[in-house]
Design a protein around this motif. Structure first.
Motif, PDB file in Angstrom:
ATOM      1  N   ARG A  81       0.854  -1.168   0.016  1.00 37.68           N
ATOM      2  CA  ARG A  81      -0.114   0.194   0.095  1.00 37.68           C
ATOM      3  C   ARG A  81       0.975   1.284   0.213  1.00 37.68           C
ATOM      4  O   ARG A  81       0.275   2.430   0.369  1.00 37.68           O
ATOM      5  CB  ARG A  81      -0.973  -0.008   1.184  1.00 37.68           C
ATOM      6  N   GLY A  82       2.121   1.014  -0.184  1.00 36.61           N
ATOM      7  CA  GLY A  82       3.231   2.110  -0.303  1.00 36.61           C
ATOM      8  C   GLY A  82       3.349   2.835   1.064  1.00 36.61           C
ATOM      9  O   GLY A  82       3.882   3.993   1.256  1.00 36.61           O
ATOM     10  N   ALA A  83       3.003   1.955   2.264  1.00 36.39           N
ATOM     11  CA  ALA A  83       3.096   2.777   3.479  1.00 36.39           C
ATOM     12  C   ALA A  83       4.580   2.902   4.216  1.00 36.39           C
ATOM     13  O   ALA A  83       5.477   2.167   3.146  1.00 36.39           O
ATOM     14  CB  ALA A  83       2.538   1.643   4.640  1.00 36.39           C
ATOM     15  N   LYS A  84       5.063   3.727   4.850  1.00 38.58           N
ATOM     16  CA  LYS A  84       6.406   3.964   5.298  1.00 38.58           C
ATOM     17  C   LYS A  84       6.818   2.663   5.933  1.00 38.58           C
ATOM     18  O   LYS A  84       6.043   2.115   6.609  1.00 38.58           O
ATOM     19  CB  LYS A  84       6.391   5.199   6.509  1.00 38.58           C
ATOM     20  N   VAL A  85       8.303   2.410   6.207  1.00 40.08           N
ATOM     21  CA  VAL A  85       8.639   1.335   6.668  1.00 40.08           C
ATOM     22  C   VAL A  85       8.545   1.294   8.259  1.00 40.08           C
ATOM     23  O   VAL A  85       8.090   0.093   8.195  1.00 40.08           O
ATOM     24  CB  VAL A  85      10.414   1.354   6.843  1.00 40.08           C
ATOM     25  N   GLU A  86       8.317   2.254   8.989  1.00 42.27           N
ATOM     26  CA  GLU A  86       7.986   1.871  10.494  1.00 42.27           C
ATOM     27  C   GLU A  86       6.411   1.567  10.327  1.00 42.27           C
ATOM     28  O   GLU A  86       5.986   0.681  11.267  1.00 42.27           O
ATOM     29  CB  GLU A  86       7.907   3.564  10.906  1.00 42.27           C
ATOM     30  N   GLU A  87       5.479   2.097   9.489  1.00 46.30           N
ATOM     31  CA  GLU A  87       4.124   1.367   9.563  1.00 46.30           C
ATOM     32  C   GLU A  87       4.196  -0.198   9.203  1.00 46.30           C
ATOM     33  O   GLU A  87       3.285  -0.875   9.731  1.00 46.30           O
ATOM     34  CB  GLU A  87       3.395   2.209   8.582  1.00 46.30           C
ATOM     35  N   CYS A  88       5.026  -0.540   8.140  1.00 43.16           N
ATOM     36  CA  CYS A  88       5.032  -1.836   7.816  1.00 43.16           C
ATOM     37  C   CYS A  88       5.476  -2.637   9.068  1.00 43.16           C
ATOM     38  O   CYS A  88       5.125  -3.829   9.132  1.00 43.16           O
ATOM     39  CB  CYS A  88       6.079  -1.836   6.587  1.00 43.16           C
ATOM     40  N   LEU A  89       6.399  -2.207   9.568  1.00 49.48           N
ATOM     41  CA  LEU A  89       6.980  -3.252  10.810  1.00 49.48           C
ATOM     42  C   LEU A  89       5.880  -3.080  11.926  1.00 49.48           C
ATOM     43  O   LEU A  89       6.037  -4.214  12.479  1.00 49.48           O
ATOM     44  CB  LEU A  89       8.180  -2.301  11.355  1.00 49.48           C
ATOM     45  N   ARG A  90       5.475  -2.086  11.993  1.00 48.12           N
ATOM     46  CA  ARG A  90       4.459  -2.246  13.253  1.00 48.12           C
ATOM     47  C   ARG A  90       3.324  -2.952  12.867  1.00 48.12           C
ATOM     48  O   ARG A  90       2.895  -3.977  13.452  1.00 48.12           O
ATOM     49  CB  ARG A  90       3.815  -0.654  13.216  1.00 48.12           C
ATOM     50  N   TYR A  91       2.765  -3.227  11.722  1.00 45.77           N
ATOM     51  CA  TYR A  91       1.603  -3.952  11.109  1.00 45.77           C
ATOM     52  C   TYR A  91       2.232  -5.481  11.016  1.00 45.77           C
ATOM     53  O   TYR A  91       1.629  -6.300  11.295  1.00 45.77           O
ATOM     54  CB  TYR A  91       1.223  -3.462   9.836  1.00 45.77           C
ATOM     55  N   GLY A  92       3.704  -5.636  10.742  1.00 41.58           N
ATOM     56  CA  GLY A  92       4.084  -7.177  10.848  1.00 41.58           C
ATOM     57  C   GLY A  92       4.108  -7.300  12.309  1.00 41.58           C
ATOM     58  O   GLY A  92       3.648  -8.897  12.466  1.00 41.58           O
ATOM     59  N   ASN A  93       4.540  -6.526  13.178  1.00 44.35           N
ATOM     60  CA  ASN A  93       4.599  -7.010  14.365  1.00 44.35           C
ATOM     61  C   ASN A  93       3.315  -7.629  14.992  1.00 44.35           C
ATOM     62  O   ASN A  93       2.997  -8.458  15.915  1.00 44.35           O
ATOM     63  CB  ASN A  93       5.344  -6.125  15.275  1.00 44.35           C
ATOM     64  N   LEU A  94       2.427  -6.743  14.616  1.00 48.93           N
ATOM     65  CA  LEU A  94       0.821  -6.954  14.934  1.00 48.93           C
ATOM     66  C   LEU A  94       0.393  -8.323  14.656  1.00 48.93           C
ATOM     67  O   LEU A  94      -0.151  -9.090  15.251  1.00 48.93           O
ATOM     68  CB  LEU A  94       0.014  -5.794  14.394  1.00 48.93           C
ATOM     69  N   ALA A  95       0.684  -8.476  13.376  1.00 41.69           N
ATOM     70  CA  ALA A  95       0.370  -9.863  12.530  1.00 41.69           C
ATOM     71  C   ALA A  95       0.833 -10.948  13.252  1.00 41.69           C
ATOM     72  O   ALA A  95       0.512 -12.237  13.552  1.00 41.69           O
ATOM     73  CB  ALA A  95       0.379  -9.670  11.163  1.00 41.69           C
ATOM     74  N   GLY A  96       2.246 -10.727  13.712  1.00 43.75           N
ATOM     75  CA  GLY A  96       3.004 -11.819  14.163  1.00 43.75           C
ATOM     76  C   GLY A  96       2.529 -12.354  15.587  1.00 43.75           C
ATOM     77  O   GLY A  96       2.505 -13.526  15.787  1.00 43.75           O
ATOM     78  N   ALA A  97       2.288 -11.156  16.276  1.00 45.19           N
ATOM     79  CA  ALA A  97       1.898 -11.303  17.801  1.00 45.19           C
ATOM     80  C   ALA A  97       0.631 -11.932  17.853  1.00 45.19           C
ATOM     81  O   ALA A  97       0.388 -12.855  18.670  1.00 45.19           O
ATOM     82  CB  ALA A  97       1.960 -10.183  18.437  1.00 45.19           C
ATOM     83  N   PHE A  98      -0.294 -11.424  16.665  1.00 42.41           N
ATOM     84  CA  PHE A  98      -1.583 -12.228  16.754  1.00 42.41           C
ATOM     85  C   PHE A  98      -1.686 -13.676  16.490  1.00 42.41           C
ATOM     86  O   PHE A  98      -2.261 -14.420  17.207  1.00 42.41           O
ATOM     87  CB  PHE A  98      -2.370 -11.360  15.610  1.00 42.41           C
TER      88      PHE A  98
END
Ligand SMILES: Nc1ncnc2c1ncn2[C@@H]1O[C@H](COP(=O)(O)OP(=O)(O)OP(=O)(O)O)[C@@H](O)[C@H]1O
Ligand SMILES: [Mg+2]
Length: 310
Positions: A270-287
């Motif tokens: 979606r063209g998000a900034k790296v910080e947002e990609c990492l945050r969402y990756g961690n959210l999905a990983g933790a979930f």
């Protein structure tokens, strides 16, 4: 602007079930029978877990893989189709067996024994390249398990890049722990590399994860190094990023890395900034760690929506 491509992603990789048995005793002796505390037969394999969870985050996924002619393969297909993945690129190898992984979790880590089945037999020639091109992005995981495809993975990635797709690779572990140089050749065509810390060190042949990250970031535009409960570190050129996951009640970490990849790439595409990609990756990983196996948390739509909304 309307997106002219039919799919957001083409995923190429293995497809098998995970059979998870909980309650492994500290001492496990031959010829004795032990009682497991719980059991779960669920969709396994890095590529399939990624594809399943990426589809449930709201993406159009085309999956390219192989199954044998057996009930295990049919269960895999059913699970994928329930998630919305387009599995018409999954080939059935007649008279052959689908792979299976037996997992015995312990409190921190887990024993993993995989019978590869047809995942080791699928070749470059078995892939429908025209169909792969119908996506914006190519993702491949478990490089070392796909023994027949492996000599042509660099060709596959080069083909995808030349067709205008962006690309990502999660090699996962090398069961032989050899980490031969062919995988480094593939990196020429990779936009995002998603190893865990140990894999980054083995790939780069460095003992220090930070040195490994630097080495890999000289070869790939964006390297994202997963660090389990410590979250993630990433590097783009000289820029370093880091993010911590949410604290959750963990059941097991099976597929947490693949779920991280799904969350990360969901934002990346979606063209998000790296910080947002990492945050969402961690959210999905933790979930993913909050339920058994790699896809059970994502399959529960109400639970998934509530977690991501919070
Ligand atoms: N205990 C935990 N608590 C919260 N999040 C976690 C935990 N363990 C893992 N994660 C999440 O999962 C991500 C991936 O973890 P890990 O480093 O285990 O990847 P991996 O080894 O590639 O996993 P996989 O076994 O699926 O290949 C982490 O970056 C983090 O977001
Ligand atoms: Mg992994």
């Amino acid at each position: 602007m309307p997106n002219p491509k039919r799919f957001d992603i083409s995923v190429v990789g293995e497809l098998n079930l995970d059979f998870v048995l909980y309650g492994l005793p500290a001492r496990f002796e031959l010829d004795r029978e032990y009682i497991a505390s719980d059991a779960n037969l669920t969709l396994g394999s890095s590529s399939a877990i990624f594809a399943h969870n990426f589809a449930l985050l709201g993406n159009r996924v085309a999956f390219h893989s192989a199954i044998g002619e057996d009930a295990f393969g049919e269960i895999c297909l059913k699970r994928l189709e329930e998630s919305g993945v387009d599995a018409s690129g999954v080939r059935r190898f007649s008279g052959r067996k689908t792979g299976i992984t037996v997992i015995l979790p312990q409190p921190e880590k887990r024993y993993i024994l995989t019978y590869p089945g047809v995942m080791a037999e699928m070749r470059f020639e078995d892939l429908d390249l025209r169909r792969i091109e119908e996506a914006r992005h190519l993702h491949l995981s478990s490089y070392f398990l796909q023994t027949a495809l492996r000599p042509r993975v660099a060709d596959l990635f080069r083909y995808a890049k030349e067709a205008g797709l962006s690309t990502s690779l999660d090699t996962n572990d090398d069961p032989e722990d050899r980490w031969e140089g062919d995988v480094i050749d593939v990196l020429t065509w990779v936009d995002v590399l998603l190893p865990n810390e140990r894999e980054a060190c083995r790939l780069a042949q460095r003992d220090d994860p930070e040195q490994a990250l630097k080495f890999l970031a000289d070869k790939v535009p964006l390297v994202v190094m997963k660090q389990g409960e410590r979250g993630v570190r990433a590097r783009r050129g000289k820029e370093v990023f880091q993010d911590l996951p949410k604290k959750v009640d963990m059941v097991d970490a099976i597929g947490a890395g693949d779920s991280f990849d799904a969350g990360f790439l969901h934002q990346f595409l979606r063209g998000a900034k790296v910080e947002e990609c990492l945050r969402y990756g961690n959210l999905a990983g933790a979930f993913s760690t909050t339920r058994s196996g790699g896809t059970e948390a994502f399959r529960d739509a109400a639970y998934r929506k509530a977690f991501f909304a919070a």
